[in-house]
Motif scaffolding. Structure first.
Motif, short mmCIF file in Angstrom:
data_model
loop_
_atom_site.label_atom_id
_atom_site.label_comp_id
_atom_site.label_asym_id
_atom_site.label_seq_id
_atom_site.Cartn_x
_atom_site.Cartn_y
_atom_site.Cartn_z
N ARG A 1 4.30 -0.71 1.62
CA ARG A 1 4.88 -0.96 0.31
C ARG A 1 4.37 0.10 -0.64
NH1 ARG A 1 4.20 -6.05 -3.80
NH2 ARG A 1 3.51 -4.55 -5.34
N VAL B 1 9.10 -3.07 -1.75
CA VAL B 1 8.79 -2.68 -0.38
C VAL B 1 9.55 -1.40 -0.17
CG1 VAL B 1 9.01 -3.28 2.04
CG2 VAL B 1 8.53 -5.05 0.37
N GLU C 1 6.18 -8.30 1.87
CA GLU C 1 7.56 -8.20 1.32
C GLU C 1 7.84 -9.30 0.30
OE1 GLU C 1 8.35 -9.46 5.60
OE2 GLU C 1 6.78 -9.70 4.13
#
Length: 427
Positions: free
Chosen positions: A42, A51, A388
């Motif tokens: 990320r 991300v 995420e």
């Protein structure tokens, strides 16, 4: 930093280490053994919740990871890495250990004759491919099918009816099936019945509380011993308790002689273990033994052991970074990290576990409510695992704990390495 032959513009400039966060998500086989990790990056430079979908930017990160030695990040497992057209056409592959990686072709990639030819060439060179997020048997999927070994389905995007329709034809084509975002035991059971080979998600770390569940005699013996250590019992009493349980005594001596402990000479007796390790270190190895116990009986809980040991180590390292001179804070942080999965391990509510082990209030607050400084560290570790979904929370926690993303990356890699070494020694 390694140069890659990617187009030089703003969107594809190489990322430096301090500009990204790394997560590794466990991939298990049908027997619940850990076989691989998907590595997710990320971008920390582009603000919260991003991300990095610009995979060209992660190419240099991949190069960096392989420079560091990918085994530090993934141990004995395989590493799954996302690749798009720009990465596929770059020269990144000379840095990747082909026997250690599976390349995931992202679903958004346009399939061109050049791309097909490039994948064919890489397959000939020994690289393995997976097809990510397949939701239908499209023309592009048909074109790529002969070149890939693994088909990935994201369970969030797939109704059961679509899975029932698609899985048999990919099985017939001789492909391995991988379900990702497996979050519950029910989802795992369904996919197992459908013939899936691999499972990615944190279902194995979710507590399934069973009413009336009791600790096994060996777990009980370890918990009582931890209680003795917490209440500053006499060393002779502690030694007597350990010796009363032959398997506990044997396993403790086996564990304390593994490289992960780092003892300079062989430890042959319980007394020596107590003298050399000290109480807080002994406490730590007892906590690890609780997770190692099911491995002995053939129930493979290594993923849970690895996750708990890695979490414990990461929290300890964060505490050392936050307050370098405070060893007792580091020991407490380790305890919070490793105990955070005990409700899953025992199938007993965390509140009930904490009634059986005397811990300080700050540990209780962290484990039950994610409060206080240890609660912040634990939430940071949990957000890193599910990068995420972390959103802006990750950035806020890093600020709160006064950490830089480069610090965090280095601490993570150390924690990964240590957790993997512990899991190896538990078998």
């Amino acid at each position: 930093m390694i140069a890659t032959s990617l187009p030089e513009n703003d969107t594809t400039r190489p990322l430096r280490v301090r500009e990204f966060f790394l997560a590794r998500q466990p991939i298990l086989d049908r027997n619940q053994a850990l076989v691989a990790y998907e590595l997710l990056f990320r971008n920390a430079a582009t603000g919260p919740a991003n991300v990095t979908s610009d995979l060209s930017a992660t190419a240099s990160v991949i190069a960096h990871t392989s420079q560091l030695g990918m085994e530090k990040v993934i141990g004995d497992a395989l590493g799954y890495l996302n690749v798009d057209a720009a990465v596929l056409m770059s020269d990144i592959f000379q840095f990747l250990p082909r026997e250690k990686v599976v390349l995931e072709i992202v679903e958004t990639m346009k399939v061109t004759p050049e791309i097909l030819a490039r994948i064919e060439q890489l397959v000939k060179e020994g690289f393995r491919f997976a097809l990510d997020d397949v939701i239908a048997d499209t023309t592009e999927v048909k074109q790529l099918l002969p070149l890939v070994e693994i088909i990935k389905f994201d369970l969030r995007d797939m109704p059961l009816s679509a899975l029932l329709k698609l899985t048999p034809q990919f099985k017939l084509a001789g492909k391995a099936l991988l379900a990702e975002k497996v979050e519950t035991q029910e989802q795992f059971d369904t996919c197992l019945k459908l013939g899936f080979d691999f499972f990615q998600g944190y279902y194995f770390a979710k507590p399934v509380i069973l009413t009336g569940k009791k600790l096994s005699p060996s777990q009980l013996a370890i918990m009582q011993l931890m209680g003795q250590l917490n209440s500053d019992a006499d060393t002779a009493d502690i030694e007597r308790s350990i010796k009363q349980d032959v398997s506990l005594c044997f396993n403790l001596l086996r564990l304390v002689n593994t490289p992960a402990v780092g003892a300079r000479r062989r430890i042959d007796s319980v007394n020596q273990a107590l003298m050399l390790l000290g109480r807080s270190q002994l406490q730590r190895w007892l906590q690890i033994m609780l997770y190692a116990e099911p491995c002995k009986k053939g129930h493979c809980m290594t993923p849970l052991l690895t996750l708990a040991a890695t979490r414990g180590k990461l929290l300890e390292l964060i505490a050392q970074q936050v307050e370098p001179r405070n060893q007792s804070m580091a020991d407490t942080a380790f305890t919070v990290g490793i105990m955070s999965l005990m409700d899953t391990l025992f199938s007993i509510p965390m509140k009930d576990i904490l009634e059986q082990v005397a811990v300080i209030d700050e540990v209780c607050d962290a484990l039950l409510h994610r409060k206080g400084v240890y609660g912040s560290m634990l939430r940071l570790a949990e957000h890193m695992e599910r990068i995420e979904e972390a959103g802006s929370m990750l950035d806020e926690l890093i600020d709160r704990l006064r950490l830089g993303s480069e610090d965090l990356y280095n601490l993570q890699v150390s924690a990964f390495e240590w957790g993997d070494a512990v899991a190896r020694s538990a078998h």
